[in-house]
Scaffold this active site. Structure first.
Site, PDB file in Angstrom:
ATOM      1  N   TYR A  76      24.568  12.811  22.590  1.00  0.00           N
ATOM      2  CA  TYR A  76      25.610  12.936  23.613  1.00  0.00           C
ATOM      3  C   TYR A  76      26.377  11.628  23.664  1.00  0.00           C
ATOM      4  CZ  TYR A  76      27.884  13.569  28.147  1.00  0.00           C
ATOM      5  OH  TYR A  76      28.822  13.685  29.147  1.00  0.00           O
ATOM      6  N   ASP A 133      26.949   3.592  19.789  1.00  0.00           N
ATOM      7  CA  ASP A 133      27.045   3.970  21.185  1.00  0.00           C
ATOM      8  C   ASP A 133      25.860   3.332  21.902  1.00  0.00           C
ATOM      9  OD1 ASP A 133      26.908   5.092  23.665  1.00  0.00           O
ATOM     10  OD2 ASP A 133      27.264   7.159  23.017  1.00  0.00           O
ATOM     11  N   LYS A 171      27.274   2.237  31.640  1.00  0.00           N
ATOM     12  CA  LYS A 171      26.085   2.382  32.493  1.00  0.00           C
ATOM     13  C   LYS A 171      25.606   1.093  33.163  1.00  0.00           C
ATOM     14  CE  LYS A 171      24.366   6.730  30.616  1.00  0.00           C
ATOM     15  NZ  LYS A 171      24.368   7.827  31.557  1.00  0.00           N
TER      16      LYS A 171
HETATM   17  C1  LIG Z   1      24.669   7.671  24.888  1.00  0.00           C
HETATM   18  C2  LIG Z   1      25.730   8.032  25.874  1.00  0.00           C
HETATM   19  N1  LIG Z   1      27.017   7.854  25.553  1.00  0.00           N
HETATM   20  C3  LIG Z   1      28.008   8.154  26.416  1.00  0.00           C
HETATM   21  C4  LIG Z   1      27.720   8.677  27.646  1.00  0.00           C
HETATM   22  C5  LIG Z   1      28.835   9.012  28.595  1.00  0.00           C
HETATM   23  O1  LIG Z   1      28.840   8.095  29.633  1.00  0.00           O
HETATM   24  P1  LIG Z   1      29.564   8.436  31.024  1.00  0.00           P
HETATM   25  O2  LIG Z   1      28.737   9.455  31.708  1.00  0.00           O
HETATM   26  O3  LIG Z   1      29.611   7.107  31.726  1.00  0.00           O
HETATM   27  O4  LIG Z   1      30.922   8.932  30.682  1.00  0.00           O
HETATM   28  C6  LIG Z   1      26.393   8.894  28.020  1.00  0.00           C
HETATM   29  C7  LIG Z   1      26.067   9.456  29.339  1.00  0.00           C
HETATM   30  O5  LIG Z   1      24.952   9.808  29.650  1.00  0.00           O
HETATM   31  C8  LIG Z   1      25.365   8.572  27.108  1.00  0.00           C
HETATM   32  O6  LIG Z   1      24.080   8.766  27.403  1.00  0.00           O
END
Ligand SMILES: Cc1ncc(COP(=O)(O)O)c(C=O)c1O
Length: 474
Positions: A180, A282, A310
């Site tokens: 994700y 990521d 985060k």
């Molecule tokens: C690995 C990863 N990338 C991107 C995101 C997206 O982040 P946001 O919810 O702040 O848009 C998440 C959200 O859980 C994530 O776990």
């Protein structure tokens, strides 16, 4: 921060043994039903708020993943390592707001920074000095010289997709099956595809995550299994000259917690570069929790782009992307317009400055190391004593009890029964430990304000579940 993973793979001999423990899903279903009733009895006010909210919030919650059966838990307050729900129940918070909470709640340094800023104005859409302080700190931690801000993990990874495309003039990006990266169109491909949709193991289908993603969009995101270099090589050959780059979570966290195979990250970088393509990490989840400089530091591989969010700003919404000059100069020369009204917002920048310079100290990482060791040891003891299937996987502030013997990619995850994570989540929740719902997908997050008492509560709850599975009562 110790660089060692605390894996207990090998504690798997109990699968299918110990009476009912190994694979009795009917027993797990029964225990889930019982624990849901316990949870409902503890959360009357939450349920009333949810009913009220349904009139004004679609589905009765602010974000769809805040809702999990049997009810969304409404939170009133957080302090230190604890949160309290609307019914007054106290929890040791290992949910961490889906991984944000490495600083814990209301940390004095962050409260002071935000309080000071809020009296001086919170938004100008003009640069403020803290943007320099924070960018310097990000550059120091991740070893990438140039940064830009945005407001979420979704925006950070969206910028990564865009930058890799702009730099190469190529349309396609490689993504891992089951990962994700947020909810923008390019990332919403093969997030949790159904078994019937996934296609071959070596060249999985590109499956739109929901009907909002048109098929032709999805085809621009090329899917590979985690940890499989051969599949990336194959994708680069099949889509020759069309791949702009690859985005990967260096430790995969959308399906439990899966470390990269030895040498995988370095080899990916080399392979992609040999095809004129880029590598983006990521680090939205791995960012500050695994090590001061995230997985980039932990595994010693610096990609072309790093996306963070985060835990970056101590609980305020914030994201950032850092990269090599070759890519980031495309922003500087405005080939790619990286923009946003709230980018570098003064309030989030004050919080990020305090978080990075005053809270995530070397001492804080040593504290997290000690807590992790205690938690892993406690969970290992319970798993061995009660012959639970699976193992414990943990890095830095993050970890997971994985109730299956083998989890190295999304295909393994499809074979991992949901009941284990659901039951574990309910036992923790009812025992005063908040964890993210959707148990088998998620991880625990510890904060720098957690103590051994929080850890012991977690381990006790795991033991309560193990005892119930043994039939000796919870
Ligand atoms: C690995 C990863 N990338 C991107 C995101 C997206 O982040 P946001 O919810 O702040 O848009 C998440 C959200 O859980 C994530 O776990």
């Amino acid at each position: 921060m110790s660089l060692s993973s605390t894996t207990t793979a090998g504690l798997t001999d109990g699968a299918g043994q110990g009476g009912s423990v190994g694979g009795d899903l009917a027993l797990l279903d029964r225990l889930i039903g019982e624990q849901e009733q316990v949870m409902l009895a503890r959360t009357a006010r939450s349920q009333a708020l949810r009913a009220e909210a349904r009139g004004v919030l679609a589905g009765g919650v602010a974000s769809s993943w805040q809702d999990a059966p049997p009810c969304a838990v409404w939170i009133s307050e957080g302090r230190g390592s604890k949160v309290w729900d609307a019914d007054g129940n106290e929890y040791s918070d290992f949910h961490g707001g889906f991984g944000v909470g490495v600083a814990g709640h209301a940390h004095p340094a962050i409260v002071a920074a935000v309080s000071e800023r809020v009296t001086k104005g919170t938004h100008f859409a003009q640069p403020v000095e803290d943007t320099i302080v924070v960018a310097r700190e990000l550059a120091r931690r991740f070893g990438l010289p140039l940064w830009r801000y945005n407001n979420s993990g979704t925006e950070a990874t969206m910028d990564a997709f865009h930058l890799m495309r702009v730099a190469t003039g190529r349309p396609k990006v490689i993504k891992v099956e089951g990962s994700y990266h947020g909810h923008h169109d390019s990332a919403q491909v093969s997030v949790y595809p159904e078994r019937a949709e996934v296609g071959s193991t070596s060249a999985p289908n590109s499956v739109p995550a929901n009907p909002s993603i048109p098929g032709p969009f999805a085809e621009l995101t090329v899917i590979v299994p985690f940890g499989d270099l051969g599949a990336v090589e194959h994708a680069l050959a099949i889509h020759s000259g069309q791949i702009a780059g690859m985005i990967v979570e260096p430790v995969m966290m959308n399906i439990g917690l899966i470390p990269p195979p030895s040498g995988y990250l370095a080899a990916l970088k080399e392979l992609l570069h040999s095809h004129g393509a880029y590598l983006a990490f990521d680090e939205v989840k791995t960012g500050f929790g695994l090590a001061p400089g995230g997985a980039t530091e932990l595994f010693g591989v610096t990609p072309d782009l790093v996306c963070v969010a985060k835990a970056m700003a101590g609980g305020l919404p914030c994201g950032a992307i850092g990269g090599v000059p070759e890519l980031m100069n495309l922003i500087a020369d405005r080939t790619y317009e990286q923009v946003g009204t709230f980018n570098g917002n003064p309030l989030t920048m004050a919080a990020a400055r305090a978080t990075l310079t005053e809270v995530y100290t070397d001492e804080a990482y040593r504290h997290l190391d000690a807590l992790r060791a205690r938690q892993v040891a406690g969970c290992r003891r319970v798993m061995a004593q009660y012959e639970l299937p699976g193992y414990v996987q943990a890095f830095g502030a993050k970890g997971a009890v994985i109730f299956t013997d083998h989890l190295s990619n999304y295909r393994d995850f499809l074979d991992y029964a949901d009941q284990w994570g659901n039951a574990h989540w309910l036992y923790q929740q009812n025992g005063g430990v908040a964890l993210p719902p959707w148990g088998k997908c998620e991880q625990w997050t510890m904060s720098v304000q957690h103590t051994s008492d929080d850890v012991d509560r977690f381990v006790t709850n795991l033991e309560t579940m193990a005892q119930a599975l043994r039939g000796s009562g919870a």
